[in-house]
Motif scaffolding. Structure first.
Motif, PDB file in Angstrom:
ATOM      1  N   GLN A   1      49.532   0.677  20.286  1.00  0.00           N
ATOM      2  CA  GLN A   1      49.367  -0.220  19.142  1.00  0.00           C
ATOM      3  C   GLN A   1      50.317   0.151  18.001  1.00  0.00           C
ATOM      4  N   GLU A   2      50.473   1.450  17.752  1.00  0.00           N
ATOM      5  CA  GLU A   2      51.391   1.872  16.696  1.00  0.00           C
ATOM      6  C   GLU A   2      52.840   1.572  17.080  1.00  0.00           C
ATOM      7  N   ALA A   3      53.167   1.757  18.358  1.00  0.00           N
ATOM      8  CA  ALA A   3      54.515   1.428  18.830  1.00  0.00           C
ATOM      9  C   ALA A   3      54.789  -0.068  18.686  1.00  0.00           C
ATOM     10  N   ALA A   4      53.777  -0.899  18.954  1.00  0.00           N
ATOM     11  CA  ALA A   4      53.946  -2.342  18.794  1.00  0.00           C
ATOM     12  C   ALA A   4      54.160  -2.709  17.331  1.00  0.00           C
ATOM     13  N   HIS A   5      53.429  -2.054  16.437  1.00  0.00           N
ATOM     14  CA  HIS A   5      53.597  -2.288  14.996  1.00  0.00           C
ATOM     15  C   HIS A   5      55.027  -1.938  14.557  1.00  0.00           C
ATOM     16  N   LYS A   6      55.534  -0.803  15.019  1.00  0.00           N
ATOM     17  CA  LYS A   6      56.894  -0.408  14.664  1.00  0.00           C
ATOM     18  C   LYS A   6      57.920  -1.368  15.260  1.00  0.00           C
ATOM     19  N   ALA A   7      57.678  -1.827  16.489  1.00  0.00           N
ATOM     20  CA  ALA A   7      58.603  -2.777  17.111  1.00  0.00           C
ATOM     21  C   ALA A   7      58.664  -4.081  16.314  1.00  0.00           C
ATOM     22  N   ALA A   8      57.514  -4.519  15.800  1.00  0.00           N
ATOM     23  CA  ALA A   8      57.496  -5.739  14.994  1.00  0.00           C
ATOM     24  C   ALA A   8      58.262  -5.541  13.683  1.00  0.00           C
ATOM     25  N   ILE A   9      58.120  -4.363  13.065  1.00  0.00           N
ATOM     26  CA  ILE A   9      58.882  -4.048  11.854  1.00  0.00           C
ATOM     27  C   ILE A   9      60.376  -4.055  12.156  1.00  0.00           C
ATOM     28  N   LEU A  10      60.755  -3.406  13.252  1.00  0.00           N
ATOM     29  CA  LEU A  10      62.159  -3.326  13.645  1.00  0.00           C
ATOM     30  C   LEU A  10      62.732  -4.720  13.881  1.00  0.00           C
ATOM     31  N   ASN A  11      61.981  -5.551  14.596  1.00  0.00           N
ATOM     32  CA  ASN A  11      62.431  -6.905  14.871  1.00  0.00           C
ATOM     33  C   ASN A  11      62.566  -7.726  13.597  1.00  0.00           C
ATOM     34  N   SER A  12      61.612  -7.567  12.691  1.00  0.00           N
ATOM     35  CA  SER A  12      61.652  -8.309  11.435  1.00  0.00           C
ATOM     36  C   SER A  12      62.863  -7.920  10.597  1.00  0.00           C
ATOM     37  N   ALA A  13      63.187  -6.638  10.593  1.00  0.00           N
ATOM     38  CA  ALA A  13      64.301  -6.154   9.783  1.00  0.00           C
ATOM     39  C   ALA A  13      65.642  -6.680  10.280  1.00  0.00           C
ATOM     40  N   VAL A  14      65.813  -6.749  11.603  1.00  0.00           N
ATOM     41  CA  VAL A  14      67.124  -7.125  12.132  1.00  0.00           C
ATOM     42  C   VAL A  14      67.266  -8.618  12.416  1.00  0.00           C
ATOM     43  N   THR A  15      66.140  -9.346  12.517  1.00  0.00           N
ATOM     44  CA  THR A  15      66.228 -10.784  12.772  1.00  0.00           C
ATOM     45  C   THR A  15      65.798 -11.630  11.577  1.00  0.00           C
ATOM     46  N   GLY A  16      65.044 -11.047  10.637  1.00  0.00           N
ATOM     47  CA  GLY A  16      64.535 -11.807   9.505  1.00  0.00           C
ATOM     48  C   GLY A  16      63.233 -12.525   9.794  1.00  0.00           C
ATOM     49  N   ARG A  17      62.684 -12.375  11.006  1.00  0.00           N
ATOM     50  CA  ARG A  17      61.418 -13.035  11.333  1.00  0.00           C
ATOM     51  C   ARG A  17      60.296 -12.372  10.541  1.00  0.00           C
ATOM     52  N   PRO A  18      59.497 -13.150   9.804  1.00  0.00           N
ATOM     53  CA  PRO A  18      58.448 -12.541   8.966  1.00  0.00           C
ATOM     54  C   PRO A  18      57.426 -11.782   9.814  1.00  0.00           C
ATOM     55  N   TYR A  19      56.975 -10.672   9.282  1.00  0.00           N
ATOM     56  CA  TYR A  19      55.911  -9.893   9.911  1.00  0.00           C
ATOM     57  C   TYR A  19      55.063  -9.278   8.811  1.00  0.00           C
ATOM     58  N   GLY A  20      53.759  -9.465   8.933  1.00  0.00           N
ATOM     59  CA  GLY A  20      52.853  -8.905   7.936  1.00  0.00           C
ATOM     60  C   GLY A  20      52.378  -9.956   6.954  1.00  0.00           C
TER      61      GLY A  20
ATOM     62  N   ILE B   1      54.342  -0.457  29.785  1.00  0.00           N
ATOM     63  CA  ILE B   1      52.891  -0.668  29.835  1.00  0.00           C
ATOM     64  C   ILE B   1      52.464  -1.897  29.048  1.00  0.00           C
ATOM     65  N   GLY B   2      53.353  -2.484  28.273  1.00  0.00           N
ATOM     66  CA  GLY B   2      52.964  -3.637  27.479  1.00  0.00           C
ATOM     67  C   GLY B   2      54.167  -4.328  26.867  1.00  0.00           C
ATOM     68  N   GLU B   3      53.906  -5.441  26.218  1.00  0.00           N
ATOM     69  CA  GLU B   3      54.958  -6.187  25.545  1.00  0.00           C
ATOM     70  C   GLU B   3      54.404  -6.776  24.256  1.00  0.00           C
ATOM     71  N   VAL B   4      55.303  -7.054  23.332  1.00  0.00           N
ATOM     72  CA  VAL B   4      54.924  -7.586  22.024  1.00  0.00           C
ATOM     73  C   VAL B   4      55.494  -8.991  21.903  1.00  0.00           C
ATOM     74  N   ARG B   5      54.658  -9.932  21.486  1.00  0.00           N
ATOM     75  CA  ARG B   5      55.087 -11.317  21.317  1.00  0.00           C
ATOM     76  C   ARG B   5      54.771 -11.786  19.901  1.00  0.00           C
ATOM     77  N   ALA B   6      55.723 -12.532  19.347  1.00  0.00           N
ATOM     78  CA  ALA B   6      55.511 -13.228  18.072  1.00  0.00           C
ATOM     79  C   ALA B   6      55.274 -14.684  18.430  1.00  0.00           C
ATOM     80  N   GLY B   7      54.007 -15.099  18.433  1.00  0.00           N
ATOM     81  CA  GLY B   7      53.685 -16.413  18.976  1.00  0.00           C
ATOM     82  C   GLY B   7      53.928 -16.382  20.473  1.00  0.00           C
ATOM     83  N   THR B   8      54.833 -17.248  20.947  1.00  0.00           N
ATOM     84  CA  THR B   8      55.180 -17.252  22.372  1.00  0.00           C
ATOM     85  C   THR B   8      56.485 -16.518  22.641  1.00  0.00           C
ATOM     86  N   HIS B   9      57.122 -16.030  21.583  1.00  0.00           N
ATOM     87  CA  HIS B   9      58.437 -15.399  21.727  1.00  0.00           C
ATOM     88  C   HIS B   9      58.291 -13.922  22.048  1.00  0.00           C
TER      89      HIS B   9
END
Length: 399
Positions: free
Chosen positions: A215-234, A173-181
């Motif tokens: 929205q909560e699922a997107a927040h968790k996905a961003a946390i998960l991505n940040s933890a495993v890739t090192g991309r800053p979130y928050g 139903i949706g996708e999460v992007r960090a900038g254009t990524h």
């Protein structure tokens, strides 16, 4: 039972509605998952109950024929005049039923008529009750729903939740992007929750735990991505500051305790979900539990800044090590889906608190250097008189 489940589900949803809307809020972070998980289980249990009711209804609609047929012959004269219905009991009851129909002749002419009693599945009208259960099926969140509205994630506006590019897949139903990524997609689960799934090809395909909203699922996905890739979130962590009642050390130690106790519960719940009969990696679980227990005692033991830093660092290292070892398991995909987010959340929160601790230590050092410069009459703090970083304690008794 259904009424009890509905009441429990309603109470859980109402309690969840009292949480702050901000996904990054500490209360939502600590209570959001348990409430979502309870909602998930209650809905699943209600679904199982409905399936059991449907099965029972279906069985009874077919089974009643033999049980209801014995009394029927006695009542055939009054309730039924159809010759076909009297046929099976005709030979024994001819004298009684002779007044209604010339059934004796018809019984002899129609020996196949015994098959007609089996026809009383004409009370297949009872099968109509099976239709109402079917009507309840669409109530389950299986029908396509509108795509999510584009929005920035409140915890970090550089991340956005947007509608899925491929609307043909009804569950995405949706996708999460960090900038254009593109970092993750949001899917709807079979029981009405939402999960985030990482799409970055450079990392394993981890998924989040179930959430109550996209929205909560997107927040968790961003946390998960940040933890495993090192991309800053928050938002960037900031140094702790003294308050009227607590020193900055008190604040940091309380945050360590809160972090450790909440993640201890989350990790152990994920372990029970992944391995109901016992953890397949007990040594790693024991190491992480022991480290989180140590971190949780910060308020009682008054560790120095360096000790706090080391304890947090070790907790993140153990969680990261466990994530790496998941990839070597025979049931990697199952374990990754159930344990991945719980461990990644430990890494994310611990790393941010470690950064906050380091910023606080640096602020203390700078303040002391400035104070020392003022005492010696110097107009600039060059740092020559600063205390050794390892010795500056961010303790409860040092402002």
């Amino acid at each position: 039972m259904e009424a009890d489940l509905n009441a429990a589900l309603q109470a859980t949803v109402q309690l969840g509605s009292t949480l702050p809307d901000e996904p990054g809020d500490r209360a939502r972070q600590h209570m959001g998952f348990p409430l979502s998980y309870l909602t998930y289980d209650l809905r699943r249990l209600r679904e199982y109950l409905q399936a059991a009711v449907d099965a029972t209804t279906s069985e009874r609609s077919n089974a009643p024929i033999p049980s209801s047929s014995p009394p029927r012959p006695d009542r055939l004269p009054t309730d039924e005049s159809a010759p076909g219905a009297t046929a099976p009991a005709g030979p024994a009851r001819t004298p009684v039923n002779s007044t209604t129909e010339p059934s004796p002749g018809e019984t002899t002419d129609e020996p196949p008529q015994p098959a007609t009693p089996a026809a009383p599945p004409s009370p297949a009208a009872p099968s109509e009750p099976a239709d109402p259960p079917a009507a309840t099926t669409p109530d389950l969140p299986m029908e396509p729903e509108p795509p999510v509205e584009p929005s920035a994630l409140p915890h970090d506006p550089s991340y956005r939740l947007a509608p899925a590019q491929d609307p043909t897949n009804g569950f995405v139903i949706g996708e999460v992007r960090a900038g254009t990524h593109l970092i993750a997609e949001i899917t709807r689960t079979a029981v009405g929750g939402y999960k985030g799934h990482l799409l970055d090809v450079s990392v394993p395909p981890y998924s989040t735990s179930p959430s109550a909203s996209p929205q909560e699922a997107a927040h968790k996905a961003a946390i998960l991505n940040s933890a495993v890739t090192g991309r800053p979130y928050g938002p960037e962590p900031t140094a702790a500051q003294d308050t009227g009642t607590h020193t900055r050390a008190d604040i940091l130690r309380a945050e360590m305790r809160t972090l450790a106790t909440s993640h201890w519960v989350t990790v152990n719940r994920a372990v029970q979900e992944t391995w109901p009969e016992g953890c397949a990696q007990p040594r790693l679980l024991e190491e992480l539990n022991e480290q989180l227990d140590l971190v949780s005692t910060a308020v009682d033991r008054d560790p120095t800044a360096n000790e706090m830093h080391d304890q947090l660092h070790d907790a993140a290292w153990i969680a990261n090590d466990w994530l790496d070892r998941i990839e070597n398991l025979p049931d990697t995909e199952w374990v990754r889906q159930n344990m991945g987010y719980a461990l990644a959340a430990v890494v994310y929160d611990v790393n941010r608190l470690t950064h906050r601790l380091d910023l606080t230590a640096a602020a203390v050092t700078a303040e002391r250097a400035a104070a020392e410069g003022c005492r010696t009459g110097g107009t600039s703090a060059t740092g020559e008189g600063q205390p050794h970083p390892g010795k500056h304690p961010v303790t409860a008794h040092n402002g």
